[in-house]
Structure formats: structure tokens, C-alpha cells
Write an enzyme that holds these catalytic residues in place. Structure first.
Site, mmCIF file in Angstrom:
data_model
loop_
_atom_site.group_PDB
_atom_site.id
_atom_site.type_symbol
_atom_site.label_atom_id
_atom_site.label_comp_id
_atom_site.label_asym_id
_atom_site.label_seq_id
_atom_site.Cartn_x
_atom_site.Cartn_y
_atom_site.Cartn_z
ATOM 1 N N GLN A 281 -7.155 -5.696 -6.462
ATOM 2 C CA GLN A 281 -8.093 -5.308 -5.408
ATOM 3 C C GLN A 281 -9.212 -4.477 -6.042
ATOM 4 O OE1 GLN A 281 -7.464 -2.063 -2.415
ATOM 5 N NE2 GLN A 281 -7.171 -3.788 -1.009
ATOM 6 N N TYR B 63 -15.081 2.560 2.648
ATOM 7 C CA TYR B 63 -15.633 2.608 1.294
ATOM 8 C C TYR B 63 -17.011 1.943 1.280
ATOM 9 C CZ TYR B 63 -10.870 4.063 0.286
ATOM 10 O OH TYR B 63 -9.669 4.736 0.289
ATOM 11 N N ARG C 298 4.588 0.850 2.862
ATOM 12 C CA ARG C 298 5.482 1.994 2.663
ATOM 13 C C ARG C 298 6.936 1.605 2.394
ATOM 14 N NH1 ARG C 298 1.386 3.655 5.988
ATOM 15 N NH2 ARG C 298 0.464 5.698 5.554
#
Length: 769
Positions: A492, A573, A716
Site C-alpha cells: 500500500q 491523507y 485487529r
């Protein structure tokens, strides 16, 4: 006590019965404006659980009700000439008129005073003369309106139009859903038997279809005639019937979802549809009414005064009401958007419909009807291109192909920041971290966001692809993944924009560094928060430099041996800051309209795609909503954003949400971001990956089997357990996994034995119970 029940529907009648059972001395009057045999609708549905609750409360009325029920176990979906039937659903229906008659009879036996054809103008007319006033006056409750400042009702009129009809075509073998395409759009029906010779037949359609037919201008009989023509192939010559004896007959309406912040005002309390409604598609309205009546009666009897009874009533019932309303909302929204799914194969459409409320999971369907589910799983594997001789496995273990990259399964390890890089270079930490998860059974491993420049890092601990040593270290990691596992690995790639120069995640998330901060750029000169530095609005010349840095990173990713790359255009971002109107307030060709806001991110993507090998896939991560309503990116905008990247050559849209503004108000829950993936995939016909609070095999399998996404990213749980995929396979009884590392086979055998032993013990206990 002197008690008045305003409204003689199931809620008011059953509360009166329940109170009389607890204290026969109560003076209870039920006041109903209609006649005893008037009714809205035809049949109602109750679950076995609700019937058990009724039996525990009043065995006599429960037995009478059970004696009049029509039972069925199957659900049928009729679509494009195909009839899919699954079993094990356990429904029961009863005519609403019959139910009311039985409750009226029981109430009279217990000494309840029933007053019909008595119009209740205001609760104030009764509040002074009665100790307790129960406002069970229905959907259009006058009491709720009278005390609106106290109850603070939220009434949301929903999107579809529906009409409640009946027919002597009984559909006695299944609760049947029928979807018919007409010249004016899709129309569908919910049909179920409620006595030996009659069925409820609810016709529903979108507002656009309703308007195109001109139903609003038709008479009742004209409208019914049109519906009969639409569904003639399913009625076997039987007519559709209206409630002709009712003062209102059957009319088209749009469902009002009702929710009140408070349910009581002094000695007045709301109950049934007056307090909360649940969409008819999950058949819980009467359930809520009856179970609320039981709870309120018990508490009024047990508590020393009405305020404490009301407080406990709200506390105890609100959670259950909200739970059912949530399931009903999911179901209702599925039907409101059903045209999104009508391109699906009948098998997948049926699965999608069965799991629409999220109350039925993949493994729950296996318990209900193992044969049907295994047939659906075989269909899914066939569609995925699995060899016919391959063992049958759940959807999460079906292969998936993007360009020339084939994944062994649909489970992806999400990109998760590690903050362990040194001067942008990954370290042994990353080798072990990604290596372990590649060994853990997932088909695809994502790196954390890998930055295109020192200034493009989020934190000093973030990795990069802007120096030769970075490429070499990443090559060491991809080399291990490819040599020792059959997982694929994706890099990524992104630029932090205004969220850069911040502390490590475990120090303080998104907070600026205590010292040595670097200069920030973003779409506009807007800081992430009051604490963060204000970025410069990036210039066109700088945009060229950054674009070329993305291109250089893509080339390095290829050199490092990555199978796939992803452009990070989410989470606030740099590229995300262009896409969102919350962070993009430019006045040039790169701000304003969505087309303009897409311009630079698409330019970067196109430049990267041009240097990335044709055989290798490329994805884009987007935030499908800013969670700020119409002021930000909306899910409808996300469809257009995804479509633009898809048309530019993206192979997959990684559908995340939020993290674009501190003003966001996200709505959390399990699989909470999956609906955005669902919308993009099924409205735009684009491959998507679902992310967000997905932590069980059941979640992944239901998402995939229903066509809500093509891949499922699990984050997670993979931090807590690198071998999550293998362990979930063991837990659900999958014994076909060929991808345990050879040195770990002894561990596999033990885990399988222990899981089988636990399952056998659990099953034996269930049989004894």
C-alpha cells in the site's frame, strides 16, 4: 388501580389481560375507536420465542392462539423463473382479526371493560380520572403528538410504497417472496399463510415505480387489478382482496419508522407502535407489542410506584426494541435497495435476502438447512473457478483472481501501521510480522501504508519506498513470503498530507511531534486539528513532484517483488484530502466539483498504472463517507469515485470509511463499513474489498456469499492472532485446509481433535437440554 388503555390493538388488550392476571381487582378499560372486528392488515407473524413468552405469561390465551396458527418452516424466493427454497426458519402466522378476537374474549373473561367505537381525542381526557393511562393508540398516536416535547419522537417515513392485501392462494408451504420486473420497474410481494385458506399478500415497490404506474391516482379496485395482473402467474387464479369491511380499506402507504427518546409522561406511558415501530419485513411489530405489554404489566405490579416502574420498563425494553429495530432497519433497507441486487444469481439473491437483517449468519443457515447452504457454497466455488473435484469449503476459502494473480482464498490481512521502520526502511520486525501472517493462512497480505518520501511519512516510524535500501529490505520480506508460503503480498503506497509529522501510534495518535516536525502539504491550507500544523496548499509544480514520487515508489515495489500495489486515497491523507470537500477548498481545476476533486488522484493513479506491470493488479483504498452528511463525501459519491478509478484501470476498490475529519460522527458496529462495499459492488459492478470490525468466519462468509464484497480484510484479529484464518477454519469444522505450514502439522492435528471434541460435547449438551 384504575387503568385506561387507549387503543384496542394487541398491545392494549394484552396489557389489560396481563394486569388482570396479576391483580384481578384492577379496574381496567380498553378504549378503541374502531369496531371489534375492524382490522388493518391481514395476518401477523410470531416467533416460537414469543409464543413461549406468551405461554409463561398466560397459558390459556397462548393455547388459544396456538390453536389458530398456521405453521411453516420454509422460505421461498421466486425470481426470474427460479424458486429457491430453504428450510428451518420456523414461522407461524395468525389472522390479525382472529388474534384480536381471541384477546378480546380473554380480556372479557378476566373482567376488562372493552369500549369500541369510542374516539379518544386526548389523553388529558383520561389522565385525571385514571391512575394509569397506557397509550397503545398505534402508529399515528395522538398521545405521542400531544406530549411530543416529553417523548421527543423521531418519525422517519421510509422510501418504498406498500399495500397490505389478502388472497385465497395460501402459499401454505413457505413464506414466499416474489420479485417481478414490469415495464415500470420491479414490484415484489411478501406472502404468507395465516389460516387454512387465506394468506397475507403485501405488495411493495419503489417510489419511482409507484409513480410510473400512477397508483396514487387509481381507485382501490384499479390498484388491486394492476397488482393481480403483475402477480397472476403466482396466484393460481385467486384474486387479491382488500379489507373491504374496514372503514379505510387497504391503502398504499410508506412505512413510518418511529422511535421516541422517552416513553412516559407523568402517569401516561407509550406502548406498541405508539412508542416504536419495526418494519413488517421481519414480522416483529406484534412481537414488540405483546412482549412490551408483559414487561410493563410485570413492572407496574412489582414496583412501588409508577415512576420507578416506567424507568425500569424503558431500561429493560429499550435495548430489545433497539436491537429489533436495528434488524428491521437492515431488512427494510435491503428491500428499499433491492433493485441493486436484482442482477444477482437467484442462489445469491436468496442468500442475500435471508441474511439481510444480520440476525441470521452463515453457520446459522447451516444449522437451519445444511443441504441448501452446501448447495449455495458449491455454487459459489463454481463461480470462483474452483475445480469441481475440490472439497466443498465455505466462501472465504474460494479462490479469487485479479489479472494474473490468483489468491488461494478471500481473506486479506489489513494494512496495519507498525511504526517500527528506521529512516523509512523496514526491519526484522517487519520480516517476522508479515512472514508470520503469510504463514497464517490468509490469501493476501497488505503492508502498512508505505510512504513515497520522507515528508510523506505519517510518523518517523513509518516505512517508505524512496531509497534503494528500502527496496532491498522489502525484497527480503517478499522473498520470504514467496519462498515459504503460498500467500500473495500487496504494498500500500501513500503520502500522509496534512496528517504527517505526527507521533507514533502508541504515543499519541495524530498528534504533532514534540520537535523536528517537517513541513506539510495538502489539497488546501487546512490543519488536521487545532493542534496540528497548518499545511501549505500544494502547488501544481509540487503536485508534479509528488506524482513522480508515487511513480518511483511503484517501480520500486515491482523491483521488490510485490504481487500487487494499492494507492492509498483514504483516511484524510494527501490524495484523500483532494477527494473530500471537507479538506479541499481549492479554487482551481482541482477543487469544487467531484470531477475536479478526482482530477489529481486519478492523474497519480494513471501514472502509477502506466509503470506497474500489466499482469499485476492494482487497487485503490477510498473513504466511502466522511461521516459528516451531505457536507462531505457521501456513499453515493463513493460509487462515482470508485467508478472513476475502475475505469482508469483499478482492479479492486478497498472500501474503508471516515478518518478524514475530526468532525466525523461514525456509526460503529460489527461489519459497519460493509454496506459501503455492498453499494459500490452492486450499483457499479466493481470488485470490492470489505473492511471494518470483521472478526469471525461467519462475518466473512456472509459478506462474500451475499455478494457484498469480493475480498474481506481482517485487521485487529490478525494482530492478536497471526493464524486467524487457520484457526477460524478449524473452529467452523473445515478440515480441507492444505495451507498449514508443514512443520506445524502436528499442531493442526491436535487443534482439529480438540475442536471436534468440543463440538461433540456441545452437541450432546444441546440434545440433553
Amino acid at each position: 388501580m384504575r387503568i385506561a388503555c387507549l387503543g384496542g390493538g394487541p398491545a392494549g388488550l394484552y396489557f389489560a389481560i396481563s394486569m388482570k392476571l396479576r391483580a384481578p381487582g384492577h379496574d381496567i378499560t380498553v378504549i378503541e375507536r374502531n369496531r371489534p372486528d375492524d382490522t388493518f392488515g391481514w395476518g401477523v407473524v410470531l416467533s416460537d420465542e414469543t409464543l413461549d413468552n406468551l405461554a409463561a405469561n398466560d397459558a390459556q390465551s397462548a393455547e388459544a392462539i396456538r390453536a389458530h396458527f398456521a405453521y411453516w418452516d420454509d422460505v421461498a424466493v421466486v425470481f426470474k423463473g427460479d424458486r429457491q427454497v430453504s428450510s428451518g426458519h420456523g414461522f407461524c402466522g395468525i389472522g390479525r382479526k382472529t388474534l384480536l378476537t381471541l384477546l378480546q374474549k380473554r380480556a372479557r373473561e378476566l373482567g376488562v371493560n372493552l369500549q369500541f367505537e369510542t374516539d379518544v381525542q386526548s389523553a388529558e381526557d383520561y389522565r385525571q380520572d385514571y391512575d394509569l393511562v397506557v397509550a397503545s393508540d398505534g402508529l399515528n398516536s395522538r398521545t405521542r403528538s400531544l406530549y411530543a416535547e416529553t417523548f421527543r419522537p423521531d418519525v422517519d417515513t421510509r422510501l418504498c410504497n406498500f399495500v397490505w392485501l389478502g388472497t385465497h392462494q395460501t402459499f401454505k408451504d413457505a413464506f414466499t417472496f416474489i420479485f417481478e420486473e414490469t415495464e415500470h420497474g420491479w414490484v415484489w410481494a411478501h406472502a404468507y399463510q395465516f389460516n387454512k385458506d387465506t394468506a397475507t399478500f403485501i405488495v411493495e415497490c419503489s417510489q419511482e415505480t409507484f409513480d410510473a404506474f400512477g397508483f396514487a391516482g387509481m381507485s382501490q379496485q384499479e390498484s388491486i387489478a394492476v397488482c393481480q395482473q403483475i402477480f397472476k402467474d403466482h396466484l393460481d387464479g385467486h384474486a387479491l382482496m382488500t379489507n373491504a369491511g374496514h372503514i379505510r380499506g387497504s391503502a398504499w402507504i410508506r412505512f413510518p419508522r418511529v422511535l421516541c427518546e422517552k416513553w412516559s409522561h407523568e402517569n401516561v406511558v407509550l406502548m406498541g407502535d405508539a412508542a416504536a415501530t419495526a418494519h413488517f419485513s421481519i414480522g416483529s411489530g406484534t412481537k414488540l407489542a405483546l412482549e412490551s405489554a408483559i414487561a410493563l404489566a410485570r413492572l407496574v405490579d412489582e414496583k412501588p410506584d409508577l415512576p420507578s416502574a416506567f424507568a425500569d420498563y424503558e431500561d429493560q425494553r429499550r435495548l430489545e426494541v433497539l436491537r429489533l429495530q436495528s434488524a428491521a432497519r437492515n431488512s427494510m433497507e435491503w428491500f428499499e435497495r433491492v433493485e441493486r441486487y436484482l442482477h444477482l444469481d437467484p442462489v445469491q439473491l436468496n442468500y442475500s435476502m435471508l441474511t439481510r437483517s444480520q440476525r441470521i449468519s452463515h453457520e446459522n443457515l447451516r444449522t437451519r438447512d445444511k443441504g441448501w447452504l452446501e448447495g449455495a457454497e458449491r455454487w459459489f466455488m463454481d463461480q470462483a473457478g474452483a475445480p469441481r473435484e475440490a472439497p466443498l469449503r465455505a466462501p472465504m476459502f474460494a479462490p479469487f483472481r485479479l489479472r494474473e494473480m490468483t489468491l488461494k482464498n478471500r481473506i486479506v490481512v489489513s494494512p496495519m501501521a507498525q511504526y517500527k521502520a528506521i529512516e523509512g526502511a523496514p526491519t526484522d520486525w517487519h520480516l517476522v510480522h508479515y512472514g508470520e501472517r503469510a504463514k497464517g493462512g490468509a490469501g493476501l497480505i497488505y503492508t502498512e501504508m508505505t510512504c513515497i518520501s520522507p515528508e510523506g511519512r505519517i510518523t518517523p516510524g513509518c516505512p517508505g519506498l524512496y531509497a534503494p535500501e528500502h527496496e532491498a529490505e522489502w525484497a527480503r520480506i517478499t522473498g520470504f513470503v514467496h519462498a515459504q508460503t503460498d500467500a500473495k503480498i500487496c504494498c500500500q503506497i501513500g503520502h500522509s498530507g496534512r496528517k504527517g509529522s505526527t507521533q507514533l501510534g502508541w504515543d499519541e495518535m495524530d498528534a504533532p511531534l514534540p520537535a523536528d516536525n517537517w513541513e506539510l502539504v495538502s489539497a488546501s491550507a487546512l490543519p488536521w486539528s487545532d493542534r496540528n500544523a497548518t499545511p501549505r496548499e500544494i502547488t501544481r509544480a509540487e503536485m508534479d513532484v509528488v506524482r513522480d514520487q508515487f511513480v518511483a515508489a511503484a517501480k520500486m515495489a515491482d523491483g521488490a517483488g510485490f504481487d500487487m500495489i494499492e494507492l492509498h486515497a483514504a483516511h484524510g491523507y494527501l490524495l484523500s484530502s483532494f477527494l473530500s470537500p471537507v479538506s479541499n477548498q481549492r479554487g482551481d481545476d482541482y477543487g469544487g466539483s467531484l470531477e475536479n476533486r478526482l482530477r489529481y488522484p486519478l492523474e497519480v493513479f494513471a501514472a502509477m498504472r502506466a509503470v506497474w506491470p500489466e499482469r499485476k493488479p492494482m487497487s485503490v483504498r477510498i473513504s466511502a463517507t466522511d461521516w459528516v452528511g451531505a457536507e462531505g463525501v457521501t456513499p453515493d459519491d463513493a460509487v462515482e469515485i470508485a467508478r472513476a478509478f475502475w475505469e482508469a484501470g483499478a482492479d479492486l476498490i478497498d472500501v474503508s470509511a471516515g478518518q478524514t475529519t475530526t468532525e466525523a460522527k461514525p456509526v460503529y458496529g460489527r461489519m459497519f463499513q460493509t454496506p459501503f462495499s455492498d453499494q459500490i459492488r452492486n450499483e457499479a459492478g466493481i470488485c470490492t474489498m470489505a473492511v471494518g470490525n470483521i472478526f469471525e468466519a461467519d462475518h466473512a462468509n456472509s459478506i462474500l456469499m451475499a455478494g457484498r464484497a469480493d475480498l474481506v480484510a481482517v485487521g485487529r484479529p490478525h494482530l492478536a492472532d497471526p493464524y486467524w484464518t487457520l484457526h477460524e477454519a478449524t473452529r467452523i469444522g473445515d478440515r480441507a485446509a492444505p495451507d498449514w505450514p508443514l512443520p506445524y502439522l502436528a499442531g493442526r492435528e491436535q487443534s482439529w481433535r480438540l475442536a471436534d471434541k468440543e463440538q461433540a460435547t456441545t452437541g450432546a449438551e444441546a440434545v440433553r437440554a
